[in-house]
Design a protein around this motif. Structure first.
Motif, PDB file in Angstrom:
ATOM      1  N   UNK A   1     -33.530  46.056   5.883  1.00  0.00           N
ATOM      2  CA  UNK A   1     -32.526  45.869   6.924  1.00  0.00           C
ATOM      3  C   UNK A   1     -32.895  44.667   7.798  1.00  0.00           C
ATOM      4  N   UNK A   2     -34.061  44.754   8.459  1.00  0.00           N
ATOM      5  CA  UNK A   2     -34.489  43.682   9.348  1.00  0.00           C
ATOM      6  C   UNK A   2     -35.257  42.621   8.568  1.00  0.00           C
ATOM      7  N   UNK A   3     -35.019  41.360   8.914  1.00  0.00           N
ATOM      8  CA  UNK A   3     -35.742  40.281   8.248  1.00  0.00           C
ATOM      9  C   UNK A   3     -37.019  39.933   9.005  1.00  0.00           C
ATOM     10  N   UNK A   4     -37.175  40.493  10.199  1.00  0.00           N
ATOM     11  CA  UNK A   4     -38.362  40.249  11.012  1.00  0.00           C
ATOM     12  C   UNK A   4     -39.341  41.392  10.760  1.00  0.00           C
ATOM     13  N   UNK A   5     -40.573  41.051  10.453  1.00  0.00           N
ATOM     14  CA  UNK A   5     -41.554  42.093  10.132  1.00  0.00           C
ATOM     15  C   UNK A   5     -42.036  42.808  11.393  1.00  0.00           C
ATOM     16  N   UNK A   6     -42.579  44.000  11.177  1.00  0.00           N
ATOM     17  CA  UNK A   6     -43.127  44.803  12.268  1.00  0.00           C
ATOM     18  C   UNK A   6     -44.262  44.044  12.952  1.00  0.00           C
ATOM     19  N   UNK A   7     -45.093  43.384  12.173  1.00  0.00           N
ATOM     20  CA  UNK A   7     -46.223  42.657  12.774  1.00  0.00           C
ATOM     21  C   UNK A   7     -45.737  41.482  13.625  1.00  0.00           C
ATOM     22  N   UNK A   8     -44.653  40.812  13.203  1.00  0.00           N
ATOM     23  CA  UNK A   8     -44.091  39.720  14.005  1.00  0.00           C
ATOM     24  C   UNK A   8     -43.542  40.255  15.330  1.00  0.00           C
ATOM     25  N   UNK A   9     -42.889  41.412  15.268  1.00  0.00           N
ATOM     26  CA  UNK A   9     -42.341  42.028  16.487  1.00  0.00           C
ATOM     27  C   UNK A   9     -43.471  42.444  17.423  1.00  0.00           C
ATOM     28  N   UNK A  10     -44.520  43.035  16.871  1.00  0.00           N
ATOM     29  CA  UNK A  10     -45.685  43.440  17.683  1.00  0.00           C
ATOM     30  C   UNK A  10     -46.296  42.230  18.374  1.00  0.00           C
ATOM     31  N   UNK A  11     -46.518  41.196  17.598  1.00  0.00           N
ATOM     32  CA  UNK A  11     -47.128  39.977  18.125  1.00  0.00           C
ATOM     33  C   UNK A  11     -46.277  39.398  19.258  1.00  0.00           C
ATOM     34  N   UNK A  12     -44.963  39.382  19.060  1.00  0.00           N
ATOM     35  CA  UNK A  12     -44.072  38.863  20.092  1.00  0.00           C
ATOM     36  C   UNK A  12     -44.131  39.721  21.349  1.00  0.00           C
ATOM     37  N   UNK A  13     -44.070  41.029  21.199  1.00  0.00           N
ATOM     38  CA  UNK A  13     -44.109  41.929  22.369  1.00  0.00           C
ATOM     39  C   UNK A  13     -45.399  41.719  23.158  1.00  0.00           C
ATOM     40  N   UNK A  14     -46.524  41.627  22.468  1.00  0.00           N
ATOM     41  CA  UNK A  14     -47.804  41.401  23.155  1.00  0.00           C
ATOM     42  C   UNK A  14     -47.806  40.054  23.876  1.00  0.00           C
ATOM     43  N   UNK A  15     -47.279  39.020  23.214  1.00  0.00           N
ATOM     44  CA  UNK A  15     -47.174  37.707  23.857  1.00  0.00           C
ATOM     45  C   UNK A  15     -46.266  37.793  25.087  1.00  0.00           C
ATOM     46  N   UNK A  16     -45.113  38.425  24.921  1.00  0.00           N
ATOM     47  CA  UNK A  16     -44.136  38.529  26.005  1.00  0.00           C
ATOM     48  C   UNK A  16     -44.745  39.250  27.215  1.00  0.00           C
ATOM     49  N   UNK A  17     -45.401  40.369  26.975  1.00  0.00           N
ATOM     50  CA  UNK A  17     -46.003  41.126  28.076  1.00  0.00           C
ATOM     51  C   UNK A  17     -47.124  40.338  28.759  1.00  0.00           C
ATOM     52  N   UNK A  18     -47.819  39.510  27.991  1.00  0.00           N
ATOM     53  CA  UNK A  18     -48.901  38.704  28.559  1.00  0.00           C
ATOM     54  C   UNK A  18     -48.432  37.472  29.330  1.00  0.00           C
ATOM     55  N   UNK A  19     -47.198  37.045  29.093  1.00  0.00           N
ATOM     56  CA  UNK A  19     -46.711  35.805  29.696  1.00  0.00           C
ATOM     57  C   UNK A  19     -45.563  35.962  30.687  1.00  0.00           C
ATOM     58  N   UNK A  20     -45.027  37.158  30.809  1.00  0.00           N
ATOM     59  CA  UNK A  20     -43.869  37.351  31.689  1.00  0.00           C
ATOM     60  C   UNK A  20     -44.053  38.582  32.570  1.00  0.00           C
ATOM     61  N   UNK A  21     -43.585  38.466  33.802  1.00  0.00           N
ATOM     62  CA  UNK A  21     -43.669  39.561  34.759  1.00  0.00           C
ATOM     63  C   UNK A  21     -42.314  40.271  34.807  1.00  0.00           C
ATOM     64  N   UNK A  22     -42.322  41.516  34.404  1.00  0.00           N
ATOM     65  CA  UNK A  22     -41.083  42.292  34.359  1.00  0.00           C
ATOM     66  C   UNK A  22     -40.698  42.781  35.751  1.00  0.00           C
ATOM     67  N   UNK A  23     -39.412  42.984  35.943  1.00  0.00           N
ATOM     68  CA  UNK A  23     -38.917  43.428  37.244  1.00  0.00           C
ATOM     69  C   UNK A  23     -39.150  44.927  37.450  1.00  0.00           C
ATOM     70  N   UNK A  24     -39.377  45.663  36.357  1.00  0.00           N
ATOM     71  CA  UNK A  24     -39.700  47.084  36.434  1.00  0.00           C
ATOM     72  C   UNK A  24     -40.970  47.319  35.626  1.00  0.00           C
TER      73      UNK A  24
END
Length: 182
Positions: A1-24
């Motif tokens: 279904x998805x063309x993006x692998x689970x490991x790519x999604x994990x890597x992105x989420x970790x990068x995103x959380x490390x580089x951006x401050x969430x409002x909640x």
């Protein structure tokens, strides 16, 4: 279904959380939870827009004007992050679409690498293309009808004026138009 692998999604989420401050703050816990569950992450899709999707999450950082967090399931919208955890437990096999809003998201290569298309937008695009094609066919038909009417009037005028050359020329033009519409 998805063309993006689970490991790519994990890597992105970790990068995103490390580089951006969430409002909640709780949203960071949700993203961490999603990245720790491979089966869930298979059904997570990062999209540019979450409109018309059956189950979606909007997440924004402090540098965005978008709402801090919104969870939508079957047209019901809420702002409670905890409700997503319950929903994931009750409906673990449903696809989840996440729209992330942060500074420079349109030029971020890491975001572009995990970005998938909104399946509802593709459906709308197909419908729009079909409607456009139908409108074009109707317009062509109306133009041909008008051209035929004009030619008949000009042929009548050439007969009235006994202008043999104009009659032959206009008759040839009419026959060509009639052949094209077959």
């Amino acid at each position: 279904m998805s063309t993006i692998s689970v490991s790519e999604k994990k890597e992105f989420i970790h990068w995103f959380l490390g580089h951006h401050e969430l409002r909640k703050r709780e949203v960071a816990w949700l993203l961490s939870y999603l990245s720790s569950k491979d089966e869930l992450l298979k059904r997570v899709h990062f999209v540019e827009h979450v409109s018309q999707l059956p189950k979606s999450i909007v997440i924004s950082t402090k540098c965005s004007d978008m709402p801090p967090f919104q969870f939508s399931r079957k047209k019901r919208v809420g702002t409670d992050v905890e409700s997503v955890f319950y929903d994931l437990q009750l409906f673990p096999d449903e696809e989840i679409y996440i729209g992330l809003y942060f500074q420079d998201r349109t030029t971020c290569p890491k975001f572009a690498a995990v970005l998938e298309g909104n399946p509802m937008e593709r459906q709308d695009l197909v419908q729009d293309q079909l409607l456009s094609l139908f409108a074009e066919m109707l317009l062509d038909q109306a133009v041909r009808r008008f051209q035929k009417k004009q030619l008949y009037a000009r042929i009548d005028e050439s007969l009235k004026n006994q202008d043999k050359n104009a009659f032959l020329e206009l008759s040839t033009e009419l026959n060509k138009l009639l052949d094209e519409s077959k």
